[in-house]
Enzyme design. Structure first.
Site, PDB file in Angstrom:
ATOM      1  CG  ASP A   1      -5.381   8.967   5.477  1.00  0.00           C
ATOM      2  OD1 ASP A   1      -4.761   9.611   6.342  1.00  0.00           O
ATOM      3  OD2 ASP A   1      -6.344   9.446   4.853  1.00  0.00           O
TER       4      ASP A   1
ATOM      5  CD  GLU B   1      -2.875   1.337   0.318  1.00  0.00           C
ATOM      6  OE1 GLU B   1      -2.481   1.452  -0.850  1.00  0.00           O
ATOM      7  OE2 GLU B   1      -4.072   1.434   0.649  1.00  0.00           O
ATOM      8  CG  ASP B   2      -0.708   4.750  -1.881  1.00  0.00           C
ATOM      9  OD1 ASP B   2      -1.456   4.220  -1.023  1.00  0.00           O
ATOM     10  OD2 ASP B   2      -1.141   5.517  -2.758  1.00  0.00           O
TER      11      ASP B   2
ATOM     12  CG  PHE C   1      -2.883  15.693   0.781  1.00  0.00           C
ATOM     13  CD1 PHE C   1      -3.687  14.556   0.729  1.00  0.00           C
ATOM     14  CD2 PHE C   1      -2.404  16.219  -0.415  1.00  0.00           C
ATOM     15  CE1 PHE C   1      -3.997  13.950  -0.484  1.00  0.00           C
ATOM     16  CE2 PHE C   1      -2.709  15.628  -1.635  1.00  0.00           C
ATOM     17  CZ  PHE C   1      -3.508  14.491  -1.662  1.00  0.00           C
TER      18      PHE C   1
ATOM     19  NE  ARG D   1      -1.804   7.816  -9.591  1.00  0.00           N
ATOM     20  CZ  ARG D   1      -2.606   7.509  -8.580  1.00  0.00           C
ATOM     21  NH1 ARG D   1      -2.095   7.165  -7.426  1.00  0.00           N
ATOM     22  NH2 ARG D   1      -3.913   7.556  -8.719  1.00  0.00           N
TER      23      ARG D   1
HETATM   24  P1  IMP Z   1      -7.399   5.047   3.764  1.00  0.00           P
HETATM   25  O1  IMP Z   1      -8.406   4.068   3.257  1.00  0.00           O
HETATM   26  O2  IMP Z   1      -8.050   6.233   4.387  1.00  0.00           O
HETATM   27  O3  IMP Z   1      -6.340   4.452   4.638  1.00  0.00           O
HETATM   28  O4  IMP Z   1      -6.738   5.709   2.516  1.00  0.00           O
HETATM   29  C1  IMP Z   1      -5.816   5.090   1.752  1.00  0.00           C
HETATM   30  C2  IMP Z   1      -5.769   5.754   0.394  1.00  0.00           C
HETATM   31  O5  IMP Z   1      -6.091   7.141   0.472  1.00  0.00           O
HETATM   32  C3  IMP Z   1      -4.377   5.683  -0.151  1.00  0.00           C
HETATM   33  O6  IMP Z   1      -4.166   4.494  -0.868  1.00  0.00           O
HETATM   34  C4  IMP Z   1      -4.305   6.936  -0.990  1.00  0.00           C
HETATM   35  O7  IMP Z   1      -4.773   6.675  -2.296  1.00  0.00           O
HETATM   36  C5  IMP Z   1      -5.219   7.919  -0.317  1.00  0.00           C
HETATM   37  N1  IMP Z   1      -4.474   8.865   0.549  1.00  0.00           N
HETATM   38  C6  IMP Z   1      -4.498   8.948   1.896  1.00  0.00           C
HETATM   39  N2  IMP Z   1      -3.696   9.916   2.348  1.00  0.00           N
HETATM   40  C7  IMP Z   1      -3.131  10.459   1.256  1.00  0.00           C
HETATM   41  C8  IMP Z   1      -2.167  11.511   1.062  1.00  0.00           C
HETATM   42  O8  IMP Z   1      -1.642  12.150   1.995  1.00  0.00           O
HETATM   43  N3  IMP Z   1      -1.827  11.775  -0.231  1.00  0.00           N
HETATM   44  C9  IMP Z   1      -2.351  11.116  -1.294  1.00  0.00           C
HETATM   45  N4  IMP Z   1      -3.236  10.123  -1.160  1.00  0.00           N
HETATM   46  C10 IMP Z   1      -3.627   9.804   0.103  1.00  0.00           C
HETATM   47 MG    MG Z   2      -5.082   7.979  -4.314  1.00  0.00          MG
END
Ligand code: IMP
Ligand code: MG
Length: 182
Positions: free
Chosen positions: A107, A103-104, A156, A169
């Site tokens: 969050d 996972e990137d 962010f 990206r």
């Molecule tokens: P989660 O489901 O809230 O954990 O979000 C995960 C996804 O939200 C990641 O795979 C990203 O695509 C996006 N995301 C969350 N935080 C950021 C950020 O700071 N920059 C860019 N994308 C983010």
């Molecule tokens: Mg994204």
């Protein structure tokens, strides 16, 4: 000249990312027996650069690459919508396999929770989670990664796979942008 005026701060450099990928490949190789298959599951699209870098550092040559699309953010937004859609899964057989989710960024945790539950429901043998970036302050569900590259405060960020409106990206570092300049 290349336009870089949107960069407020470089949070993680490319060199640091490469070093993490090197360590992660070696950790995965020692975690799994040589006879055991390792399936890397790239959560599209943000984890593509992460997977590509990680692949360079294995000594074994039988790493399996699969892809899955999961999204909880839509369009020009920096806030999660709380809805996770899993689609475009290239992994036909999940049952009995050792899967490492790439996972990137972790969050709120909703995306990874959905992916993990999906793989568990389909009978994966082991599920490990490797995230390049972790934002623990933002978590709304109970999920932890097994491997974390960089723990950051609630900013962010974009770069090395992380996007804003599908762009940025391809930056090689992970940066904090000036939102008004994106
Ligand atoms: P989660 O489901 O809230 O954990 O979000 C995960 C996804 O939200 C990641 O795979 C990203 O695509 C996006 N995301 C969350 N935080 C950021 C950020 O700071 N920059 C860019 N994308 C983010
Ligand atoms: Mg994204």
């Amino acid at each position: 000249m290349t336009k870089r005026d949107f960069i407020k701060e470089v949070l993680v450099t490319h060199e640091e990312i490469v070093a993490f990928c090197k360590t992660l490949a070696s950790n995965l190789e020692s975690t799994f027996d040589e006879k055991d298959e390792i399936v890397l599951l790239c959560v599209l699209k943000g984890s593509l650069p992460f997977m590509a870098e990680l692949l360079k550092h294995f000594t074994r040559s039988d790493i399996v690459c699969e892809f899955l699309r999961a999204s909880s953010y839509e369009g020009q937004s920096t806030e999660s919508k709380g809805i996770v859609d899993i689609s475009c899964n290239t992994l036909d057989v999940i049952e009995g396999r050792n899967i490492v989710i790439l996972e990137d960024i972790l969050d709120t945790g909703r995306t990874l929770q959905a992916v993990r539950d999906y793989l568990a429901a389909k009978g994966a043998k082991t599920i490990k989670i490797a995230t390049l970036v972790d934002k623990p302050e933002r978590r709304v569900v109970n999920i932890k990664a097994d491997y974390i590259g960089f723990t950051i405060p609630d900013h962010f960020v974009v770069g090395f796979g992380l996007d804003f409106d599908e762009k940025y990206r391809n930056l090689q570092d992970i940066i904090i942008p000036y939102p008004e300049k994106l």
